[in-house]
Design an enzyme around this catalytic site. Structure first.
Site, PDB file in Angstrom:
ATOM      1  N   GLY A  26     -44.034 -48.552  24.534  1.00  0.00           N
ATOM      2  CA  GLY A  26     -44.388 -49.760  23.802  1.00  0.00           C
ATOM      3  C   GLY A  26     -44.468 -50.979  24.700  1.00  0.00           C
ATOM      4  N   SER A  49     -36.344 -53.330  17.304  1.00  0.00           N
ATOM      5  CA  SER A  49     -35.494 -52.907  18.414  1.00  0.00           C
ATOM      6  C   SER A  49     -34.290 -52.176  17.845  1.00  0.00           C
ATOM      7  CB  SER A  49     -35.023 -54.127  19.221  1.00  0.00           C
ATOM      8  OG  SER A  49     -33.993 -53.771  20.119  1.00  0.00           O
ATOM      9  N   SER A  50     -33.826 -51.164  18.567  1.00  0.00           N
ATOM     10  CA  SER A  50     -32.609 -50.470  18.147  1.00  0.00           C
ATOM     11  C   SER A  50     -31.417 -51.418  18.135  1.00  0.00           C
ATOM     12  CB  SER A  50     -32.333 -49.290  19.088  1.00  0.00           C
ATOM     13  OG  SER A  50     -33.408 -48.370  19.056  1.00  0.00           O
ATOM     14  N   ARG A  51     -31.461 -52.457  18.959  1.00  0.00           N
ATOM     15  CA  ARG A  51     -30.350 -53.410  19.035  1.00  0.00           C
ATOM     16  C   ARG A  51     -30.326 -54.393  17.867  1.00  0.00           C
ATOM     17  NH1 ARG A  51     -31.289 -52.437  24.708  1.00  0.00           N
ATOM     18  NH2 ARG A  51     -29.330 -51.887  25.738  1.00  0.00           N
ATOM     19  N   HIS A  66     -40.740 -46.751  17.376  1.00  0.00           N
ATOM     20  CA  HIS A  66     -40.783 -45.409  17.963  1.00  0.00           C
ATOM     21  C   HIS A  66     -41.758 -44.505  17.191  1.00  0.00           C
ATOM     22  CE1 HIS A  66     -36.525 -46.624  19.089  1.00  0.00           C
ATOM     23  NE2 HIS A  66     -37.042 -46.335  20.269  1.00  0.00           N
ATOM     24  N   GLU A  98     -39.416 -47.868  13.291  1.00  0.00           N
ATOM     25  CA  GLU A  98     -40.853 -47.783  13.090  1.00  0.00           C
ATOM     26  C   GLU A  98     -41.635 -47.962  14.391  1.00  0.00           C
ATOM     27  OE1 GLU A  98     -44.122 -46.890  10.863  1.00  0.00           O
ATOM     28  OE2 GLU A  98     -42.019 -46.836  10.217  1.00  0.00           O
TER      29      GLU A  98
END
Length: 284
Positions: free
Chosen positions: A147, A185-187, A37, A35
């Site tokens: 961001g 975060s993607s992580r 991105h 979300e």
């Protein structure tokens, strides 16, 4: 929506687009879209004629012991989300072909790259600046969207654009959080249930710092100690840094004012997470 993987094709396509459209909004990503991105994509969609999203896991910004090989690559779901948000083009170059074998040129922003994440991830921001510079040269955007969660990255890219006289407007966008406060975060996908629960201490500590500052505390050492105590209450958390710095220079500040950034990086389990707050966002 068009997907382009070849650099030459992308450049030719852009040159044709510029004959018919006034503005190009660009959102560079490494994929594994969430979300956060999508909030950048939506803003780009609202402000530009054409929206381009790049999906490229950049090897130059990963250290030798970091997570390049296991970084999530979810192109099918990323494409679905981009199409849903009315993205015009995905630029997804081959990770093995984006840099020539004899690639010798790198971009580095001095000073700003020496603090915060730059201290614990040597070479990281050289990798970031090099890939962003190359993407800017290929896509030639009117505006590019980043961001504030990666605040250091944001101001380094702004400085690069300023110093190299690039005709690109850098748009900074607010951090997007889960309902419980965890910065997206993607992580976050790496976290176990227990680790994710413990990761909430990051936002909890920043919120505590915010409340204490609003109640009049201006001493950065006291605020840092409070944040440290909250983070150290987690059994799986290892602190990388807690820094209270000037939002422009990233140099440490003794007294907190509206031009202050509080930034945290820590490992929860084996996953490195970052977060921050800008004091200007809640005090006059």
């Amino acid at each position: 929506m068009k997907v382009i993987k070849d650099i030459k094709e992308m450049k030719e396509y852009i040159n044709n687009l510029k004959k018919n459209y006034n503005s190009i909004g660009f959102v560079p990503t490494m994929g594994a879209l969430h979300e956060g991105h999508l909030s950048l994509i939506r803003r780009a969609r609202n402000e530009n004629d054409i929206v381009i999203v790049s999906i490229f896991v950049n090897p130059l910004q990963f250290g030798p012991n970091e997570d390049y090989n296991k970084y999530p690559r979810t192109f099918d779901s990323d494409s679905y989300l981009c199409e849903k948000e009315k993205v015009d083009i995905i630029f997804a170059p081959d990770e093995n072909k984006f840099y020539e074998k004899e690639h010798l040129t790198y971009v580095y922003v001095n000073e700003l790259s020496n603090y915060l994440c730059g201290k614990s991830r040597p070479g990281h921001f050289q990798g970031v600046c090099t890939v962003v510079n190359k993407l800017f040269n290929i896509i030639k955007p009117t505006r590019a969207y980043f961001g504030k969660k990666d605040y250091q990255q944001l101001i380094i890219i702004k400085k690069m654009v300023e110093d190299l006289s690039m005709d690109i407007e850098i748009i900074s966008c607010n951090i997007v959080r889960e309902l419980d406060g965890l910065a997206l975060s993607s992580r976050n996908k790496y976290l176990s249930d227990d680790e994710r629960l413990e990761a909430l201490n990051i936002y909890k500590s920043l919120k505590y710092a915010k409340d204490k500052i609003l109640n009049g505390e201006k001493n950065s050492d006291i605020i840092k100690k409070d944040i440290e105590n909250i983070l150290k209450s987690g059994k799986k958390t290892k602190i990388d840094y807690i820094e209270i710095v000037d939002k422009y220079s990233l140099k440490p500040k003794v007294l907190i004012d509206k031009d202050t950034l509080i930034a945290i990086a820590c490992f929860v389990g084996s996953t490195r997470l970052i977060d921050n707050i800008l004091i200007e966002d809640f005090i006059n």
